[in-house]
Write an enzyme that holds these catalytic residues in place. Structure first.
Site, PDB file in Angstrom:
ATOM      1  N   VAL A 104     117.191  35.226  25.454  1.00 30.47           N
ATOM      2  CA  VAL A 104     118.322  35.150  26.375  1.00 30.47           C
ATOM      3  C   VAL A 104     118.684  36.575  26.762  1.00 30.47           C
ATOM      4  O   VAL A 104     118.799  37.454  25.903  1.00 30.47           O
ATOM      5  CB  VAL A 104     119.532  34.459  25.723  1.00 30.47           C
ATOM      6  CG1 VAL A 104     120.701  34.403  26.699  1.00 30.47           C
ATOM      7  CG2 VAL A 104     119.158  33.065  25.245  1.00 30.47           C
ATOM      8  N   CYS A 105     118.833  36.806  28.069  1.00 30.26           N
ATOM      9  CA  CYS A 105     119.263  38.105  28.574  1.00 30.26           C
ATOM     10  C   CYS A 105     118.346  39.217  28.052  1.00 30.26           C
ATOM     11  O   CYS A 105     117.128  39.107  28.123  1.00 30.26           O
ATOM     12  CB  CYS A 105     120.730  38.322  28.199  1.00 30.26           C
ATOM     13  SG  CYS A 105     121.575  39.612  29.135  1.00 30.26           S
ATOM     14  N   THR A 106     118.901  40.271  27.471  1.00 29.57           N
ATOM     15  CA  THR A 106     118.086  41.403  27.046  1.00 29.57           C
ATOM     16  C   THR A 106     117.375  41.154  25.718  1.00 29.57           C
ATOM     17  O   THR A 106     116.711  42.059  25.198  1.00 29.57           O
ATOM     18  CB  THR A 106     118.941  42.676  26.925  1.00 29.57           C
ATOM     19  OG1 THR A 106     120.052  42.439  26.060  1.00 29.57           O
ATOM     20  CG2 THR A 106     119.447  43.108  28.300  1.00 29.57           C
TER      21      THR A 106
END
Length: 328
Positions: A104-106
């Protein structure tokens, strides 16, 4: 059916919403289908960590002791900027034993640092896509989609996109009805398909500097069925059509026509998701004029027509979560 084991990796500086969003999706699905998922959290050594928001999180297990799960989920956050080398090493050897690897995300930076994204297509938060591509040239970074599936790997954009990806995984495991019901319970406005761009019309566009243009932006959003021609919008802003078109493009970052197209598409998708209005009525309410015009817009932007979009993404119902028995 044995439960799907989901293990969420925690570390100092983790983004708490990257953790709790997908966890709520999986546990919500387990309410619809009791026992469908077992969700746990792990830190490298089993010690509590502190999220970027300051929230202190105590894990269920140590990553060094955890058995390989069905789904390994790696969230993002400030802690991915300079990660603990021991965590990266552990992911390099541990993650391939999980059936699905998810970021998720970074969190994609942790998977990339562990060389798990080499030669694979991936995404991350739009603001970090260039950095991911520069730092890990072996990764094929696509900044557009909200999430990407590439075999046993799945990566998603910022924060709320992790919820969309988790819902897609629930749909894969348990079917569309369960996934869309969980979305309803979480009050997720749309269960977005992965190929949707990371930007809504409002997020993709800038907010105009001058008040008259900002008012036009709001008017477009609130009145998609109105006359939204350049001439009509220019009159509302008090500018000539030519001056309006140039100023809108300069301040908003896209032409008035492009902005109107995006707003109308979003409005139509919401109505198809949230109402039983006929496609013809949705087309009129969103300013398309005819169902065929709306169908062409959907095919161009989403690769599917309005009727098929509704069939795929309009929620149905599943049994409510069981309530604990009360003693008398």
């Amino acid at each position: 059916m044995p439960p799907h084991d989901v293990l969420v990796v925690l570390f100092d500086g983790v983004q708490s919403l990257d953790v709790t969003g997908p966890m709520e999706v999986f546990t919500g699905a387990a309410h619809c289908v009791p026992g469908a998922y077992r969700v746990r959290t792990a830190t490298l050594d089993g010690a509590p960590v502190r999220a970027s928001s300051g929230l202190r999180i105590a894990p269920d297990v140590a990553l060094t002791d955890a058995a390989p799960p069905d789904t390994l989920l790696v969230p993002g956050g400030q802690g991915t900027r300079d990660p603990d080398p021991r965590l990266v090493d552990r992911l390099r050897t541990y993650a391939p034993r999980a059936r699905r690897k998810v970021s998720v995300c970074t969190g994609a930076f942790l998977l990339a640092a562990a060389r798990l994204l080499d030669g694979r297509r991936a995404t991350t938060h739009w603001a970090m896509c260039d950095t991911l591509a520069d730092r890990f040239p072996a990764v094929e970074v696509d900044p557009e989609p909200i999430f990407i599936r590439d075999g046993d790997l799945a990566t998603s954009a910022g924060v709320t996109a992790g919820i969309d990806l988790a819902l897609a995984l629930v749909e894969e495991d348990l079917g569309r009805d369960v996934a869309l019901t969980v979305a309803r319970h979480l009050v997720v406005f749309l269960r977005r398909p992965g190929n949707q761009t990371q930007f809504s019309a409002q997020l993709a566009a800038q907010t105009a500097e001058r008040p008259s243009l900002r008012e036009v932006q709001h008017w477009i959003t609130e009145h998609p069925a109105a006359d939204l021609s350049v001439e009509a919008l220019a009159a509302r802003s008090g500018l000539s059509p030519r001056h309006f078109a140039r100023a809108f493009r300069d301040e908003v970052g896209m032409t008035p026509g492009r902005y109107v197209d995006r707003v109308r598409l979003e409005a139509a998708r919401r109505l198809l998701e949230d109402t039983t209005d006929a496609v013809e009525r949705v087309a009129r309410r969103c300013g398309y004029g005819t169902p065929e015009a709306m169908r062409r817009a959907f095919l161009r932007a989403l690769g599917t027509g309005p009727a098929e979009y509704r069939r795929r993404y309009r929620p149905h119902h599943c049994p409510p979560a069981p309530r604990p028995a009360h003693s008398h």
